[in-house]
Motif scaffolding. Structure first.
Motif, mmCIF file in Angstrom:
data_model
loop_
_atom_site.group_PDB
_atom_site.id
_atom_site.type_symbol
_atom_site.label_atom_id
_atom_site.label_comp_id
_atom_site.label_asym_id
_atom_site.label_seq_id
_atom_site.Cartn_x
_atom_site.Cartn_y
_atom_site.Cartn_z
ATOM 1 N N ARG A 56 28.818 18.681 8.023
ATOM 2 C CA ARG A 56 27.535 18.506 7.135
ATOM 3 C C ARG A 56 26.574 18.223 8.685
ATOM 4 O O ARG A 56 26.628 18.508 9.805
ATOM 5 C CB ARG A 56 27.472 17.517 6.424
ATOM 6 C CG ARG A 56 28.999 18.326 5.432
ATOM 7 C CD ARG A 56 29.477 17.793 4.125
ATOM 8 N NE ARG A 56 28.024 17.424 3.268
ATOM 9 C CZ ARG A 56 27.823 17.922 1.864
ATOM 10 N NH1 ARG A 56 28.700 19.081 1.794
ATOM 11 N NH2 ARG A 56 26.253 17.846 1.529
ATOM 12 N N ALA A 57 25.823 16.976 8.375
ATOM 13 C CA ALA A 57 24.759 16.206 9.545
ATOM 14 C C ALA A 57 25.437 15.427 9.728
ATOM 15 O O ALA A 57 24.338 14.414 10.441
ATOM 16 C CB ALA A 57 23.666 15.907 7.687
ATOM 17 N N GLU A 58 26.927 15.199 10.427
ATOM 18 C CA GLU A 58 26.490 13.764 11.054
ATOM 19 C C GLU A 58 26.573 14.951 12.255
ATOM 20 O O GLU A 58 26.633 15.787 12.916
ATOM 21 C CB GLU A 58 28.221 13.859 10.797
ATOM 22 C CG GLU A 58 28.906 13.708 9.660
ATOM 23 C CD GLU A 58 29.819 12.466 9.392
ATOM 24 O OE1 GLU A 58 30.797 13.070 10.683
ATOM 25 O OE2 GLU A 58 30.452 12.486 8.630
ATOM 26 N N SER A 59 25.863 13.863 13.574
ATOM 27 C CA SER A 59 25.596 13.563 14.560
ATOM 28 C C SER A 59 27.102 13.916 15.307
ATOM 29 O O SER A 59 28.258 12.962 15.342
ATOM 30 C CB SER A 59 25.254 12.603 15.813
ATOM 31 O OG SER A 59 23.675 12.770 14.500
ATOM 32 N N SER A 60 26.877 14.862 16.584
ATOM 33 C CA SER A 60 28.270 14.715 17.582
ATOM 34 C C SER A 60 28.717 16.012 18.362
ATOM 35 O O SER A 60 26.718 16.729 18.921
ATOM 36 C CB SER A 60 29.222 15.743 17.015
ATOM 37 O OG SER A 60 29.059 17.687 16.000
ATOM 38 N N PRO A 61 28.806 15.669 19.316
ATOM 39 C CA PRO A 61 28.349 16.215 21.198
ATOM 40 C C PRO A 61 28.356 17.257 20.821
ATOM 41 O O PRO A 61 29.075 18.617 20.021
ATOM 42 C CB PRO A 61 29.368 15.469 21.283
ATOM 43 C CG PRO A 61 30.427 14.491 21.108
ATOM 44 C CD PRO A 61 30.449 14.832 19.380
#
Length: 530
Positions: free
Chosen positions: A462-467
């Motif tokens: 979803r909207a979670e930040s990730s590399p």
């Protein structure tokens, strides 16, 4: 589906007694928990200069079909074959395909376990040849069509054994749709689909509902709207309707939910402010009338600045300046900034929760410049008898992608979340999908593309930040990283495509250098599992 832009920027078969190198089980070095594995690989002893290979994954039966052409020695002729591989990338069928020498490959698509390949004639404009490969029976049927008026095939889909082809006409001023029946040889132009350039088309086809639905853009140069048309599998018009914004916004292009979803009919796409060539943001709407009132819900608009991750591709300092500048404009009640983005929309992807995911690749045309310096014979004033010198020439060099926007919507068209996959080194000559997507069993999304010998990927929750910088090497026969491992010096015509479950299939040409012995040139396929 690929989005069609109608501007004019726009065998090998396994030889008898010479089987392809067998698919190999892989032993991989330890990798992070999120990294994909590559349990199987197949290599064909082919070079890019003497062959052509086109890949069509079939999620329906978990196989992959290749259309492989190989140049005949001492001849300008090409021999073709369909090759079908199982989920372990082991060769299952090799079926020769007879193609007259005047034809070149153009497009390929699939329906169920049938693969269709469309060829165009070099000597007779408008002459087409369609080949249908039945993966269940291992049989091929071909059919030739004299369309006369078609000049270029720009999109192809199959529905109930018929091919819907979007074509550019000989006058180079109009686009239309062509219906080809490969079984009977019958063809017809669809009079209900006939639009002047520049027009953008998207369309979806579904065997269960026996419907094809088109979304066409129409513009007067300053404002644009969308026209929706629904057709039967025979090409008969069922319904049509306009969708437009009442404000100063223009609707550029959009995607429809698949026809088989009878409980939702959503339209999602891009809109602009004044200039219909550039997107200002996304819009979404529910095309069904509200129960009890008979009226349709209003369009929802989402300026790119409202999205949480759209500008992640910019450096942090530049993002901060952009936010500050926008906040000052809002405080002074100044009109919003005008963005100049171009987006390539993917087909809507249904999600387990009943919603949909929209993926859009943000791109721009890339150019290189050739400069011509002075040479002997230059005259005073910087000219020669042949003209001026020291001038620059701009040459189109493909479409450069900066990032892929990923948005989740519920069944009413409300935006729930957004995310972004920032990419690098992603340029292609044709405006076609390059970033691929699969839904994983845990609900996350895996996005991937090939950059030379690397598979670059991002896992989105979803909207979670990730590399954005995860990557793994494309594995060869001896694995990667270990002592004596093989080295890749060149990768070309590479691609990664969604297959089935959480699998992709990666493919392309490679030059592979073993630790000992001469290098080999191959066409490879790797199974990539998240």
């Amino acid at each position: 589906m690929k989005l069609c832009y109608f501007s004019l920027l726009l065998t090998f078969g396994v030889l008898a007694g010479a089987p392809a190198l067998q698919a190999q089980k892989r032993v991989l070095a330890p990798a992070p928990a999120h990294a994909p594995v590559q349990p199987a690989r197949t290599e064909l002893p082919l070079t890019a200069s003497e062959s052509e290979v086109h890949v069509q994954p079939l999620p329906f039966d978990s196989t992959v079909v290749l259309l492989v052409g190989r140049d005949r020695p001492l001849s300008n002729k090409t021999t073709f074959a369909f090759q079908q591989y199982d989920q372990g990338l082991r060769l299952r069928n090799n079926t020769p395909l007879e193609i007259p020498d005047e034809f070149d490959f153009n497009r390929m698509c699939a329906e169920g376990n049938t693969v269709y390949a469309l060829f165009t004639s070099r000597s007779m404009p408008g002459r087409l040849l369609a080949a249908a490969y039945n993966g269940h029976l291992g049989q091929v049927r071909t059919q030739q069509f004299e369309t006369r008026l078609s000049r270029e095939i720009v999109e192809l889909k199959a529905l109930e054994g018929r091919l819907f082809a979007t074509v550019l006409l000989n006058d180079q001023l109009h686009v239309t749709a062509l219906l080809l029946n490969v079984a009977t040889g019958q063809m017809q132009y669809l009079s209900s689909i006939y639009e002047p350039l520049p027009t953008q088309f998207t369309f979806v086809a579904d065997a269960a509902s026996r419907r094809a639905e088109y979304v066409l853009s129409q513009t007067n140069g300053r404002k644009s709207r969308l026209l929706l048309k629904q057709l039967t599998e025979q090409g008969q018009l069922v319904s049509s309707e306009f969708v437009q914004a009442e404000s100063d916004r223009s609707l550029i292009t959009a995607q429809l939910t698949p026809p088989q979803d009878t409980t939702a009919r959503l339209l999602m796409g891009t809109y602009s402010l004044r200039d219909p060539n550039y997107a200002q943001g996304l819009f979404a709407t529910d095309l069904r009338a509200t129960a009890g009132t008979g009226t349709k819900p209003p369009l929802r608009f989402y300026d790119f600045l409202r999205l949480k991750h759209f500008f992640d591709y910019l450096k942090p300092a530049r993002r901060a300046k952009l936010r500050e500048r926008t906040e000052r404009r809002v405080a002074r009640s100044v009109p919003p900034l005008r963005w100049r983005y171009r987006l390539l929309l993917h087909e809507l992807l249904p999600q387990p929760d009943g919603g949909y995911v929209l993926v859009a690749e943000v791109y721009y045309p890339h150019y290189r410049y050739n400069s011509y310096s002075s040479f002997p014979g230059a005259l005073a004033g910087g000219t020669t008898q042949m003209g001026s010198y020291g001038s620059n020439s701009r040459v189109f060099d493909g479409y450069q992608t900066t990032h892929a926007l990923v948005c989740g919507f519920d069944r009413s068209g409300t935006l729930l979340w957004d995310n972004t996959f920032v990419v690098e080194n992603l340029r292609r000559r044709k405006l076609e999908e390059a970033v691929r997507l699969q839904t994983l069993p845990d609900g996350r999304l895996a996005l991937a593309y090939l950059d030379e010998e690397k598979l670059r990927y991002k896992l989105i929750n979803r909207a979670e930040s990730s590399p954005n910088d995860h990557h793994v090497p494309i594995q060869t026969g001896s694995g990667g990283g270990a002592a004596g491992a093989e080295r890749i010096s060149d990768t070309s015509q590479s691609d990664v495509m969604p297959w089935f479950g959480s699998r992709f299939v990666a493919s392309g040409y490679q030059r592979v250098h073993p630790a000992n012995g001469p290098p080999r040139e191959v066409f490879f396929m790797n199974s990539v599992v998240f």
